[in-house]
Write a protein that holds these residues in place. Structure first.
Motif, PDB file in Angstrom:
ATOM      1  N   CYS A  21       0.823  -1.215   0.000  1.00  0.00           N
ATOM      2  CA  CYS A  21       0.000   0.000   0.000  1.00  0.00           C
ATOM      3  C   CYS A  21       0.856   1.264   0.000  1.00  0.00           C
ATOM      4  CB  CYS A  21      -0.955   0.000   1.191  1.00  0.00           C
ATOM      5  SG  CYS A  21      -2.295  -1.199   1.057  1.00  0.00           S
ATOM      6  N   ARG A  22       1.984   1.248   0.696  1.00  0.00           N
ATOM      7  CA  ARG A  22       2.879   2.408   0.693  1.00  0.00           C
ATOM      8  C   ARG A  22       3.402   2.696  -0.706  1.00  0.00           C
ATOM      9  NH1 ARG A  22       4.951   0.190   6.126  1.00  0.00           N
ATOM     10  NH2 ARG A  22       3.890   1.578   7.591  1.00  0.00           N
ATOM     11  N   LYS A  23       3.509   1.673  -1.536  1.00  0.00           N
ATOM     12  CA  LYS A  23       3.924   1.835  -2.935  1.00  0.00           C
ATOM     13  C   LYS A  23       2.737   2.180  -3.833  1.00  0.00           C
ATOM     14  CE  LYS A  23       7.507  -1.722  -2.585  1.00  0.00           C
ATOM     15  NZ  LYS A  23       7.891  -3.063  -3.042  1.00  0.00           N
ATOM     16  N   GLY A  24       1.519   2.147  -3.289  1.00  0.00           N
ATOM     17  CA  GLY A  24       0.327   2.373  -4.097  1.00  0.00           C
ATOM     18  C   GLY A  24      -0.049   1.159  -4.932  1.00  0.00           C
ATOM     19  N   ASP A  78       0.547   7.371   2.926  1.00  0.00           N
ATOM     20  CA  ASP A  78       1.008   7.285   4.313  1.00  0.00           C
ATOM     21  C   ASP A  78       0.233   6.182   5.028  1.00  0.00           C
ATOM     22  OD1 ASP A  78       2.307   7.887   6.729  1.00  0.00           O
ATOM     23  OD2 ASP A  78       0.759   9.331   7.284  1.00  0.00           O
ATOM     24  N   ILE A  79       0.961   5.142   5.443  1.00  0.00           N
ATOM     25  CA  ILE A  79       0.376   4.013   6.165  1.00  0.00           C
ATOM     26  C   ILE A  79       1.024   3.966   7.549  1.00  0.00           C
ATOM     27  CG2 ILE A  79       0.100   1.500   6.220  1.00  0.00           C
ATOM     28  CD1 ILE A  79      -1.362   2.694   3.852  1.00  0.00           C
ATOM     29  N   SER A  80       0.203   3.948   8.599  1.00  0.00           N
ATOM     30  CA  SER A  80       0.741   3.857   9.952  1.00  0.00           C
ATOM     31  C   SER A  80       1.251   2.439  10.217  1.00  0.00           C
ATOM     32  CB  SER A  80      -0.347   4.193  10.976  1.00  0.00           C
ATOM     33  OG  SER A  80      -1.326   3.151  11.022  1.00  0.00           O
ATOM     34  N   PHE A  91      -4.694  -0.240  10.448  1.00  0.00           N
ATOM     35  CA  PHE A  91      -3.764   0.880  10.313  1.00  0.00           C
ATOM     36  C   PHE A  91      -4.508   2.044   9.705  1.00  0.00           C
ATOM     37  CE2 PHE A  91      -2.355  -1.982   6.709  1.00  0.00           C
ATOM     38  CZ  PHE A  91      -2.903  -1.262   5.662  1.00  0.00           C
ATOM     39  N   SER A  92      -3.925   3.232   9.854  1.00  0.00           N
ATOM     40  CA  SER A  92      -4.515   4.397   9.202  1.00  0.00           C
ATOM     41  C   SER A  92      -3.823   4.591   7.862  1.00  0.00           C
ATOM     42  CB  SER A  92      -4.377   5.647  10.072  1.00  0.00           C
ATOM     43  OG  SER A  92      -3.020   5.967  10.244  1.00  0.00           O
ATOM     44  N   MET A  93      -4.575   5.099   6.908  1.00  0.00           N
ATOM     45  CA  MET A  93      -4.043   5.365   5.573  1.00  0.00           C
ATOM     46  C   MET A  93      -4.471   6.777   5.176  1.00  0.00           C
ATOM     47  SD  MET A  93      -4.622   3.380   1.926  1.00  0.00           S
ATOM     48  CE  MET A  93      -6.403   3.437   2.023  1.00  0.00           C
ATOM     49  N   THR A  94      -3.492   7.570   4.722  1.00  0.00           N
ATOM     50  CA  THR A  94      -3.770   8.926   4.264  1.00  0.00           C
ATOM     51  C   THR A  94      -3.182   9.097   2.869  1.00  0.00           C
ATOM     52  OG1 THR A  94      -3.690   9.727   6.536  1.00  0.00           O
ATOM     53  CG2 THR A  94      -3.512  11.379   4.791  1.00  0.00           C
ATOM     54  N   MET A  95      -3.993   9.634   1.963  1.00  0.00           N
ATOM     55  CA  MET A  95      -3.548   9.907   0.596  1.00  0.00           C
ATOM     56  C   MET A  95      -3.912  11.335   0.229  1.00  0.00           C
ATOM     57  SD  MET A  95      -4.317   6.502  -1.695  1.00  0.00           S
ATOM     58  CE  MET A  95      -6.055   6.357  -1.372  1.00  0.00           C
ATOM     59  N   LEU A 110      -9.320   4.837   8.560  1.00  0.00           N
ATOM     60  CA  LEU A 110      -8.868   3.748   9.409  1.00  0.00           C
ATOM     61  C   LEU A 110      -9.262   2.479   8.670  1.00  0.00           C
ATOM     62  CD1 LEU A 110      -7.650   2.761  12.072  1.00  0.00           C
ATOM     63  CD2 LEU A 110      -9.956   2.762  13.022  1.00  0.00           C
ATOM     64  N   CYS A 111      -8.309   1.605   8.418  1.00  0.00           N
ATOM     65  CA  CYS A 111      -8.525   0.382   7.650  1.00  0.00           C
ATOM     66  C   CYS A 111      -8.405  -0.807   8.600  1.00  0.00           C
ATOM     67  CB  CYS A 111      -7.476   0.255   6.548  1.00  0.00           C
ATOM     68  SG  CYS A 111      -7.279   1.756   5.556  1.00  0.00           S
ATOM     69  N   VAL A 112      -9.452  -1.610   8.684  1.00  0.00           N
ATOM     70  CA  VAL A 112      -9.490  -2.750   9.599  1.00  0.00           C
ATOM     71  C   VAL A 112      -9.639  -4.026   8.772  1.00  0.00           C
ATOM     72  CG1 VAL A 112     -10.686  -3.814  11.554  1.00  0.00           C
ATOM     73  CG2 VAL A 112     -10.569  -1.312  11.365  1.00  0.00           C
ATOM     74  N   TYR A 113      -8.794  -5.013   9.051  1.00  0.00           N
ATOM     75  CA  TYR A 113      -8.747  -6.256   8.273  1.00  0.00           C
ATOM     76  C   TYR A 113      -8.921  -7.456   9.185  1.00  0.00           C
ATOM     77  CZ  TYR A 113      -6.680  -3.073   4.937  1.00  0.00           C
ATOM     78  OH  TYR A 113      -6.455  -2.003   4.096  1.00  0.00           O
ATOM     79  N   GLU A 114      -9.643  -8.465   8.677  1.00  0.00           N
ATOM     80  CA  GLU A 114      -9.797  -9.735   9.382  1.00  0.00           C
ATOM     81  C   GLU A 114      -9.122 -10.821   8.557  1.00  0.00           C
ATOM     82  OE1 GLU A 114     -13.211 -12.667  11.278  1.00  0.00           O
ATOM     83  OE2 GLU A 114     -13.828 -10.873  10.196  1.00  0.00           O
ATOM     84  N   VAL A 115      -8.387 -11.704   9.230  1.00  0.00           N
ATOM     85  CA  VAL A 115      -7.605 -12.749   8.570  1.00  0.00           C
ATOM     86  C   VAL A 115      -8.114 -14.124   9.003  1.00  0.00           C
ATOM     87  CG1 VAL A 115      -5.289 -13.759   8.370  1.00  0.00           C
ATOM     88  CG2 VAL A 115      -5.565 -11.268   8.471  1.00  0.00           C
ATOM     89  N   LYS A 116      -8.191 -15.043   8.031  1.00  0.00           N
ATOM     90  CA  LYS A 116      -8.543 -16.434   8.318  1.00  0.00           C
ATOM     91  C   LYS A 116      -7.770 -17.314   7.345  1.00  0.00           C
ATOM     92  CE  LYS A 116     -12.418 -19.631   8.673  1.00  0.00           C
ATOM     93  NZ  LYS A 116     -13.853 -19.825   8.472  1.00  0.00           N
TER      94      LYS A 116
END
Length: 127
Positions: A21-24, A78-80, A91-95, A110-116
């Motif tokens: 994501c930092r690379k777009g 910008d990714i926290s 993490f937070s993401m700002t563009m 604010l980006c929230v992800y669930e993993v399985k």
């Protein structure tokens, strides 16, 4: 970092997602890290996007549509650093970007992800 079964851990997925994501490079992130039946949830529905998108193919299509609406991205994404729970992270993401027919804007989410089973099964965005 992988386990003996080659399933990525939540922390490894978060690190790789943040890196891409930092690379777009959102499309590579989705193709590499998301489950086929993943769900993407926006803060609210708009004229351009539904509130909920189901399935990796539809999420990729949504990403292509978003990219087609962007005229320019100013500076890096910008990714926290991520924060974790057992099977989720955020993490937070700002563009800083210029949208076609909408002008320049700074978007922060604010980006929230669930993993399985070593894949992202849901993403949800909050403004």
């Amino acid at each position: 970092m992988t386990t003996a079964t080659s399933t990525m851990t939540t922390r490894a997925i978060a690190a790789r997602l943040a890196e891409l994501c930092r690379k777009g490079d959102f499309e590579t992130a989705q193709k590499e890290l998301y489950a086929k039946d993943a769900v993407s949830i926006e803060p609210y529905a708009t004229d351009d996007f539904e509130k909920e998108t189901k399935g990796l193919d539809e999420i990729l299509e949504k990403g292509e549509k978003f990219q087609s609406m962007v005229e320019a991205i100013h500076g890096p994404v910008d990714i926290s650093d991520p924060i974790f729970a057992e099977n989720s992270f955020a993490f937070s993401m700002t563009m800083d970007m210029t949208m076609k027919q909408k002008g320049r804007m700074k978007m922060s989410e604010l980006c929230v992800y669930e993993v399985k089973d070593g894949k992202i099964i849901s993403e949800q965005f909050f403004m």
